[in-house]
Write an enzyme that holds these catalytic residues in place. Structure first.
Site, mmCIF file in Angstrom:
data_model
loop_
_atom_site.group_PDB
_atom_site.id
_atom_site.type_symbol
_atom_site.label_atom_id
_atom_site.label_comp_id
_atom_site.label_asym_id
_atom_site.label_seq_id
_atom_site.Cartn_x
_atom_site.Cartn_y
_atom_site.Cartn_z
ATOM 1 C CG MET A 1 110.708 25.279 0.578
ATOM 2 S SD MET A 1 110.622 24.116 0.018
ATOM 3 C CE MET A 1 109.098 23.716 -1.231
ATOM 4 C CB CYS A 2 108.951 30.397 -1.875
ATOM 5 S SG CYS A 2 108.018 31.314 -0.945
ATOM 6 N N GLY A 3 109.174 28.538 -4.613
ATOM 7 C CA GLY A 3 110.299 28.978 -5.626
ATOM 8 C C GLY A 3 110.780 29.953 -6.380
ATOM 9 C CG HIS A 52 106.090 29.656 -8.601
ATOM 10 N ND1 HIS A 52 105.044 29.452 -9.374
ATOM 11 C CD2 HIS A 52 106.837 30.092 -8.946
ATOM 12 C CE1 HIS A 52 105.383 30.147 -10.135
ATOM 13 N NE2 HIS A 52 106.830 30.347 -10.637
ATOM 14 C CG ASN A 76 113.032 28.972 -0.289
ATOM 15 O OD1 ASN A 76 111.938 28.647 0.459
ATOM 16 N ND2 ASN A 76 114.244 28.667 -0.595
#
Length: 613
Positions: A1-3, A52, A76
């Protein structure tokens, strides 16, 4: 997962980070943070990318990810099927390689259509200076947009921040109705943002008019959108909903509060002749859980020597049928030496106000029926946190221990006071829920945020001790009620309009789940550096349930606790579950008692003033 984040600017105005947005993005991805800027040769446009990363699989791959051709991807998502991903590979690298081999829009759509799993992405295609972005078919990952006319900039981000109700540029959720492409050269020449739309569609079913309506209503003010002229579309990852209804029905409505015991359900199981459907649902749901609990970091130090104190998997756990089935299936696929965290949230029961004399008299003569499912025995003193979900959660824990006494089940009691709720709502949760803003969004968003934080107490050797979950993956049961007629409104539709009304309501439920639930849930859960995973929305699970006629999934002529989600209840029995298989649906905001901590006469659809900054 990412921002993930992207700012597309058609001016030379200097961009300054909103510190709160940047902080929220970093909370989603604690393992790697990077920024990257692309400026056109003639300086007519520029794109700032920021990513991120929460490392979940394969080798840690920092983002934004730039390939050898200058293409840039912020991704993401998780690939659970459709495209091959080796154990040592990372999803982002796999997607970048696939996309970089595409030269035509149809090829990019083919790649995206193949992915099975949740995703949101932004992709800069160097050849032609195109910017692609969008969300998966169900919208399981958040992506927001807004357009700022002062600097001619379009911003895309996983999560935002609520600054002011009078902000000229408002955040909106990007509709999960398709993917979008911007011709950056053309946008720079026209000094305006025009989006080309590529909708999701079922083969042979024209959904373009509906997609246009949904998308155009959500376009940022100052942007325009057009359906792509080639008529290209993404292929839906699930089959269409079976809209058939029975030719006749001689069933009569049974009183909804009738109580059926476990033996009654077992008798029903024998009489329903549903063994094939139950077995099939068991298989596809079990596989959906397996994909989500075994797709974890490859050779990451903290996961190579797990002890009894470190779990990699958590479940949002109420003890109801949806979370019980997820926990029981996770037990079959998580290595035996690893614990599983059961995250159970409760909001402190407030002291009742002193009743007046007349109220006491009324209360004295008021009949209070007892329900054998919820009646209390003896003179046991309840804790102020013994809300309904806490009690059913503890009962569910006992069932799970009976199923597998060797597993370490960490039942995490997450207790929230009104003061802490108010503090964290204003400090963080109101920004994560935004741009949604109803009383229901407030209640569920707050409950999920505290539950996913995983900070509470566990009971060991008869005493409680502080505990914070180490799980990176959080399983949640959303999608079960929407597909299997679990809500009270489904009974209302059935009572008023029969099976036809019920089928139409179920079609509406799945169509709006991205805008009502999933973006918000992803933003709230992801704030703790944990990833929400939704087994009931696995493409194979949805396709199977969509293929069945409604009467094989639910029978609302039967009472609450049996008729709704009947197929799932029969599956629970096959798993060996007991009383939890016949618990009626109880919404999270009521089971956790968060709804009792605020104004008592609000409707869920009302605008929530508590979410204002």
């Amino acid at each position: 997962m990412c921002g993930i984040f992207c700012l597309v600017s058609l001016s030379s105005a200097h961009f300054e980070w909103d510190k709160m947005v940047y902080e929220h993005l970093r909370s989603r991805g604690p393992n790697s943070s990077q920024d990257l800027t692309v400026i056109s040769a003639d300086s007519s446009f520029r794109c700032l990318f920021s990513a991120h990363v929460l490392h979940m699989r394969g080798l840690l791959t920092p983002q934004p990810f730039e390939d050898a051709f200058g293409n840039i991807l912020v991704w993401n998502g998780e690939i659970f099927g459709g495209l091959p991903v080796m154990p040592e590979e990372n999803d982002t690298a796999v997607m970048s390689k696939r996309l970089s081999a595409c030269s035509e829009p149809s090829e990019i759509l083919t790649v995206l259509s193949a992915v099975r799993g949740p995703w949101a992405f932004v992709y800069y295609q160097k050849a032609g200076d195109y910017l692609w972005f969008g969300r998966d078919f169900f919208g399981r990952r958040s992506l927001l947009w807004k357009f700022d006319p002062d600097i001619g900039a379009l911003t895309l981000t996983s999560v935002a921040a609520q600054i002011s109700t009078y902000d000229s540029a408002h955040w909106k959720e990007i509709p999960a109705a398709g993917v979008y492409r911007i011709d950056l050269k053309a946008a720079a020449e026209a000094v305006s943002m025009s989006l080309e739309i590529f909708p999701w569609t079922h083969a042979g079913i024209n959904v373009i008019p509906h997609c246009c309506e949904v998308i155009f209503e959500s376009l940022p003010c100052g942007c325009s959108g057009v359906m792509n002229k080639s008529g290209l579309a993404l292929a839906s990852p699930v089959c269409p909903l079976n809209m058939s209804i029975p030719k006749s029905s001689d069933k009569t409505e049974i009183h909804q509060d009738s109580y059926l015991s476990i033996s009654d359900l077992e008798e029903l199981l024998m009489s329903k002749q549903k063994t094939d459907e139950v077995s099939h649902l068991f298989r596809v749901l079990s596989e959906a859980v397996r994909r989500r609990v075994q797709s974890l970091p490859f050779k990451e130090p903290e996961y190579t020597h797990l002890t009894n104190k470190n779990a990699s998997i958590g479940v949002l756990f109420s003890g109801g049928i949806d979370s019980m089935i997820l926990a029981a299936l996770a037990d079959q696929h998580v290595p035996a030496h690893q614990p599983i965290d059961l995250l159970n949230v409760a909001f402190k029961i407030l002291e009742p106000k002193q009743m007046t004399g007349s109220a006491k008299k009324t209360q004295k003569h008021k009949k209070t029926p007892t329900n054998p499912k919820t009646a209390k025995t003896g003179s046991q003193t309840l804790s102020p946190f013994d809300v309904p979900d806490r009690l059913t959660g503890k009962a569910g824990l006992k069932e799970l221990r009976d199923l597998n006494p060797e597993r370490q089940w960490n039942f995490v009691e997450i207790n929230v006071t009104q003061g802490e709720l108010q503090e964290m709502r204003q400090e963080r949760i109101c920004h994560l829920v935004h741009p949604l803003d109803t009383v229901l969004d407030d209640s569920i968003g707050c409950a999920m945020w505290f539950a996913a934080r995983g900070t509470g107490v566990i009971t060991k050797d008869g005493s409680q001790r502080p505990f914070t979950s180490s799980a990176k993956v959080i399983l949640t049961g959303i999608g079960a009620d929407e597909q299997l007629a679990g809500y009270s409104r489904h009974r209302v539709q059935y009572k008023m309009f029969g099976h036809e009304g019920l089928v139409q309501e179920l079609a509406t439920e799945l169509g709006r789940i991205s805008s009502r639930n999933l973006g918000r849930d992803d933003r709230v859960i992801g704030d703790h550096g944990r990833e929400a995973r939704f087994p009931y929305l696995d493409e194979d699970v949805v396709s199977y349930l969509n293929s069945l006629p409604v009467w094989k999934k639910a029978d609302l002529s039967l009472p609450r606790g049996v008729g709704e989600k009947l197929l799932l209840r029969l599956t629970a029995k096959q798993l060996g579950l007991g009383q939890s298989a016949v618990l009626p649906k109880r919404a999270m905001q009521f089971g956790s008692r968060i709804a009792k901590m605020e104004a008592g006469h609000e409707r869920g659809s009302d605008k929530c003033t508590r979410l204002l900054p």
